[in-house]
Design a protein around this motif. Structure first.
Motif, mmCIF file in Angstrom:
data_model
loop_
_atom_site.group_PDB
_atom_site.id
_atom_site.type_symbol
_atom_site.label_atom_id
_atom_site.label_comp_id
_atom_site.label_asym_id
_atom_site.label_seq_id
_atom_site.Cartn_x
_atom_site.Cartn_y
_atom_site.Cartn_z
ATOM 1 N N SER A 149 3.932 -18.855 -1.768
ATOM 2 C CA SER A 149 2.667 -18.693 -1.031
ATOM 3 C C SER A 149 1.447 -19.067 -1.859
ATOM 4 N N TYR A 150 1.493 -18.818 -3.175
ATOM 5 C CA TYR A 150 0.287 -18.960 -4.006
ATOM 6 C C TYR A 150 0.426 -19.956 -5.154
ATOM 7 N N GLY A 151 1.577 -20.582 -5.285
ATOM 8 C CA GLY A 151 1.749 -21.621 -6.298
ATOM 9 C C GLY A 151 1.507 -21.135 -7.712
ATOM 10 N N ALA A 152 0.572 -21.802 -8.415
ATOM 11 C CA ALA A 152 0.328 -21.546 -9.841
ATOM 12 C C ALA A 152 -0.162 -20.124 -10.125
ATOM 13 N N MET A 153 -0.645 -19.418 -9.108
ATOM 14 C CA MET A 153 -1.097 -18.043 -9.334
ATOM 15 C C MET A 153 0.044 -17.172 -9.850
ATOM 16 N N ALA A 154 1.278 -17.525 -9.484
ATOM 17 C CA ALA A 154 2.443 -16.749 -9.933
ATOM 18 C C ALA A 154 2.593 -16.786 -11.459
ATOM 19 N N ASP A 155 2.042 -17.848 -12.090
ATOM 20 C CA ASP A 155 2.118 -17.951 -13.552
ATOM 21 C C ASP A 155 1.321 -16.858 -14.247
ATOM 22 N N CYS A 156 0.368 -16.249 -13.541
ATOM 23 C CA CYS A 156 -0.439 -15.162 -14.124
ATOM 24 C C CYS A 156 0.463 -14.001 -14.564
ATOM 25 N N CYS A 157 1.565 -13.819 -13.854
ATOM 26 C CA CYS A 157 2.452 -12.684 -14.132
ATOM 27 C C CYS A 157 3.063 -12.735 -15.535
ATOM 28 N N VAL B 81 0.848 -1.203 0.000
ATOM 29 C CA VAL B 81 0.000 0.000 0.000
ATOM 30 C C VAL B 81 0.881 1.249 0.000
ATOM 31 N N LYS B 82 1.920 1.229 0.821
ATOM 32 C CA LYS B 82 2.829 2.384 0.884
ATOM 33 C C LYS B 82 3.485 2.639 -0.472
ATOM 34 N N ASP B 83 3.892 1.577 -1.162
ATOM 35 C CA ASP B 83 4.511 1.743 -2.476
ATOM 36 C C ASP B 83 3.573 2.449 -3.450
ATOM 37 N N VAL B 84 2.305 2.029 -3.457
ATOM 38 C CA VAL B 84 1.332 2.610 -4.397
ATOM 39 C C VAL B 84 0.986 4.040 -3.999
ATOM 40 N N VAL B 85 0.834 4.286 -2.702
ATOM 41 C CA VAL B 85 0.529 5.648 -2.240
ATOM 42 C C VAL B 85 1.699 6.586 -2.547
ATOM 43 N N ASP B 86 2.930 6.108 -2.324
ATOM 44 C CA ASP B 86 4.112 6.920 -2.654
ATOM 45 C C ASP B 86 4.133 7.265 -4.140
ATOM 46 N N CYS C 9 4.044 7.140 -14.277
ATOM 47 C CA CYS C 9 2.732 7.689 -13.901
ATOM 48 C C CYS C 9 1.675 7.523 -14.987
ATOM 49 N N THR C 10 2.078 7.077 -16.156
ATOM 50 C CA THR C 10 1.120 6.963 -17.260
ATOM 51 C C THR C 10 0.466 5.585 -17.330
ATOM 52 N N LYS C 11 0.922 4.653 -16.499
ATOM 53 C CA LYS C 11 0.350 3.300 -16.534
ATOM 54 C C LYS C 11 -1.085 3.303 -15.993
ATOM 55 N N SER C 12 -1.895 2.330 -16.462
ATOM 56 C CA SER C 12 -3.256 2.188 -15.942
ATOM 57 C C SER C 12 -3.184 1.674 -14.502
ATOM 58 N N LEU C 13 -4.234 1.941 -13.746
ATOM 59 C CA LEU C 13 -4.259 1.508 -12.343
ATOM 60 C C LEU C 13 -4.184 -0.011 -12.195
ATOM 61 N N PRO C 14 -4.958 -0.794 -12.985
ATOM 62 C CA PRO C 14 -4.828 -2.248 -12.847
ATOM 63 C C PRO C 14 -3.391 -2.729 -13.073
ATOM 64 N N SER C 15 -2.697 -2.123 -14.043
ATOM 65 C CA SER C 15 -1.305 -2.514 -14.316
ATOM 66 C C SER C 15 -0.398 -2.190 -13.137
ATOM 67 N N ILE C 16 -0.618 -1.036 -12.526
ATOM 68 C CA ILE C 16 0.193 -0.636 -11.369
ATOM 69 C C ILE C 16 0.038 -1.653 -10.231
ATOM 70 N N PHE C 17 -1.207 -2.042 -9.933
ATOM 71 C CA PHE C 17 -1.454 -2.984 -8.840
ATOM 72 C C PHE C 17 -0.893 -4.368 -9.158
ATOM 73 N N LEU C 18 -1.125 -4.845 -10.369
ATOM 74 C CA LEU C 18 -0.657 -6.189 -10.714
ATOM 75 C C LEU C 18 0.862 -6.246 -10.826
ATOM 76 N N ASP C 19 1.479 -5.167 -11.317
ATOM 77 C CA ASP C 19 2.952 -5.117 -11.351
ATOM 78 C C ASP C 19 3.512 -5.225 -9.937
ATOM 79 N N GLU C 20 2.861 -4.534 -8.997
ATOM 80 C CA GLU C 20 3.304 -4.563 -7.595
ATOM 81 C C GLU C 20 3.170 -5.981 -7.032
ATOM 82 N N ILE C 21 2.058 -6.647 -7.349
ATOM 83 C CA ILE C 21 1.850 -8.023 -6.882
ATOM 84 C C ILE C 21 2.908 -8.961 -7.463
#
Length: 599
Positions: free
Chosen positions: A110-118, A70-75, A89-101
């Motif tokens: 922690s999440y196994g196959a979910m990491a393949d989404c990246c 949260v701090k990273d995104v708020v900063d 600053c020009t990236k879309s919000l969904p991209s910003i959140f998913l890049d952070e994840i």
């Protein structure tokens, strides 16, 4: 022309394109989307919604772990407010959140196959992440309220952290609940604390408030998953047709152009919320409600108090507000849509506009009908005009339309009336047995526990709706039944039940409820072999509390019908009478289990 094209009125024709154009225009107006949203929501709300977003995607992550994200995104947001031209600053919000994840080091551990989404490109990356969300997961405990003797002090000493932990827990247990609803629940909790901390018995006061907050959360979650499911299953137009009907009922004085604007805005917001884009969901929903409040004279006289509330509390208040009063001088629709000699000419000249107007006009006059019934009426009217306008004498062909329409309405009302009379006469226990009998015959492949759960839900619908005034029973019952059916159809997608259920779930949104009501015995079903252990009784049949005995009896009935799906009502009654005689006799004996075995 098919029903799915009914609502392609000029305002709705290119809804997906219009949404993209709006986004492009918005991004052109605001160089940085994240800066724009931060400025709109202000720091505290932006932080809270960012926490919700991460908690819903990363459900196993600790509060402290998410706080770093949260701090990273708020900063970044604060940096972009200062300089919108910065490259990141020009990236879309969904991209910003998913890049952070995707930068979380322990993601795969922690999440196994979910990491393949990246490895996927947007928007497929987001769809992939959404598929890993788990509603009410076992690994997340429900919110644990601090002890009554310390809770008030904890809240007063560190309000932000205290409410943050509440928001965090609710979000990760409810990964599809919209951010505005979660913040609304946090606001309700805060109001409860402010009141209860002045009482002598803080715990008892909060216990009472907690019941209402939990019920509100459950109701919001059900409805929101329902709407997301309708968009996913039937597409934008059916969702919009449903909303036009509902909003025309709620705001009968508003012109159709304003209803269409509201529907289009609601579609955009709902799609943002359903896709997990909670910052935009929060901001755009607040903007939509501000628009409604700026035009109270156009929309409704019932939302004045709502519009005076905070942004967080306002939207749910408006959604829950009662229908506005109907205009007194609305002319009859028979003259406009049946007796009018130019009906076919207008229908053929502007098919979609004509039918959208009919849907709007019919809905605003009939608040006593369910949205699903009104959509069936519109669908029937469309089919009638398509047939009659090809004949030599259209007026004669559709001359009986009003009688046919009233017949369908009466049939639907009679279903509700019959069920309510049975419930009021026989009580909840017998009503539950009647429901599980019907639905076990329709879908005997479903597990005993699930059939019992469906029976309990439908009985709760009956109890809730049959207690209402006559003119509210139909919209209440068919509205809540649609939620239960949607949940059943969602399960059907992953665990197919039978061909009949599949047909009811897939063919038509408006006809789902009548389709399920009309289902008979599944003739393709092959019953399992008889298993005596299923019907083995012990002394708990006599000693268990009354509520537990009723559960056992209902499940016994389900298991009986699973093995004898052609069983008649008379046979069920005879078996029930014998069962009652057996328990009356054996529960008086000293050796209950021997007696039960013999009987």
């Amino acid at each position: 022309m098919k029903w799915v094209t009914l609502i392609s009125f000029i305002f709705l024709l290119n809804s997906a394109r219009s949404r993209n154009l709006q986004r492009v225009a918005r991004e052109a107006e605001y160089k940085s989307e994240i800066a724009h949203r931060y400025n709109d929501l202000k720091e505290e709300t932006f932080k809270a919604v960012t926490l919700i977003t991460f908690a819903q995607y990363l459900q196993k992550c600790s509060y402290d772990g998410l706080s770093k994200l949260v701090k990273d995104v708020v900063d970044l947001a604060q940096k972009c407010v200062a300089n919108e031209d910065a490259p990141e600053c020009t990236k879309s919000l969904p991209s910003i959140f998913l890049d952070e994840i995707c930068q979380v080091e322990s993601l795969r551990d922690s999440y196994g196959a979910m990491a393949d989404c990246c490895a996927k490109a947007d928007p497929e990356r987001n769809e992939c992440f959404l598929s890993f969300k788990v509603p009410q997961p076992d690994f997340v405990q429900p919110y644990q309220r601090p002890a009554a003797d310390v809770i008030c002090q904890e809240y007063q000493d560190n309000r932000v952290s205290f409410l943050g932990h509440f928001i965090y827990t609710v979000a990760r247990r409810n990964p599809f609940l919209y951010a505005p609803s979660i913040l609304g629940l946090a606001s309700d909790y805060e109001h409860a604390l402010q009141k209860c901390c002045k009482e002598s018995d803080v715990g008892a006061c909060l216990d009472e408030k907690a019941v209402a907050i939990k019920e509100k959360a459950k109701k919001a979650s059900l409805k929101q998953q329902y709407f997301c499911g309708i968009i996913k299953k039937f597409g934008d137009r059916i969702f919009q047709a449903n909303l036009i009907t509902r909003m025309s009922q709620k705001y009968p004085k508003a012109p159709v152009s304003e209803i269409i604007k509201l529907v289009r805005g609601s579609l955009d917001v709902t799609k943002e919320c359903c896709s997990g884009d909670m910052v935009e969901c929060m901001d755009d929903r607040a903007e939509l409600m501000s628009y409604v409040c700026s035009k109270q004279d156009v929309f409704s006289s019932k939302i004045k108090d709502c519009c005076e509330k905070s942004v967080v509390e306002r939207s749910q208040c408006i959604i829950d507000a009662e229908f506005d009063d109907k205009p007194e001088d609305l002319p009859s629709l028979v003259e406009r849509y049946i007796q009018n000699q130019d009906v076919c000419k207008e229908f053929e000249a502007d098919h979609d506009g004509f039918l959208t107007e009919f849907l709007y006009e019919y809905s605003r006059r009939h608040t006593e009908l369910s949205t699903q019934l009104i959509l069936r009426i519109a669908k029937g009217y469309e089919a009638l005009l398509e047939k009659c306008c090809k004949t030599d004498n259209p007026a004669e062909c559709y001359g009986n339309a009003e009688d046919d329409l009233n017949k369908h309405i009466r049939e639907t009302q009679d279903v509700v009336k019959t069920n309510c009379e049975f419930l009021n006469t026989h009580g909840e226990a017998d009503f539950l047995k009647a429901i599980v009998t019907r639905y076990t015959k329709k879908m005997p492949q479903v597990s005993t526990d699930t059939l019992y759960e469906i029976g309990k839900k439908l009985t709760a619908v009956g109890t809730k709706c049959c207690g209402l005034p006559e003119d509210r029973r139909l919209p209440c019952s068919e509205g809540y039944l649609s939620l239960v059916i949607q949940d059943l159809c969602r399960r059907q997608e992953t665990t197919p039940i039978n061909d009949n259920v599949s047909r009811c779930c897939n063919d038509s949104y408006a006809y789902r409820r009548p389709c399920f009501t009309a289902l008979g015995v599944d003739t393709k079903y092959v019953p399992p072999p008889f298993d005596p252990q299923v019907f083995d009784f012990d002394e708990t049949l006599c000693s268990a509390p009354r509520a537990e005995q009723e559960v056992k009896q209902a499940k016994l009935l389900i298991n009986l019908i699973k093995r004898k799906p052609q069983i008649t009502e008379e046979q069920i009654k005879a078996i029930g009478d014998n069962f009652t005689s057996m328990t009356d006799k054996c529960c008086k004996q000293s050796d209950i289990e021997t007696c039960l075995g013999e009987e």
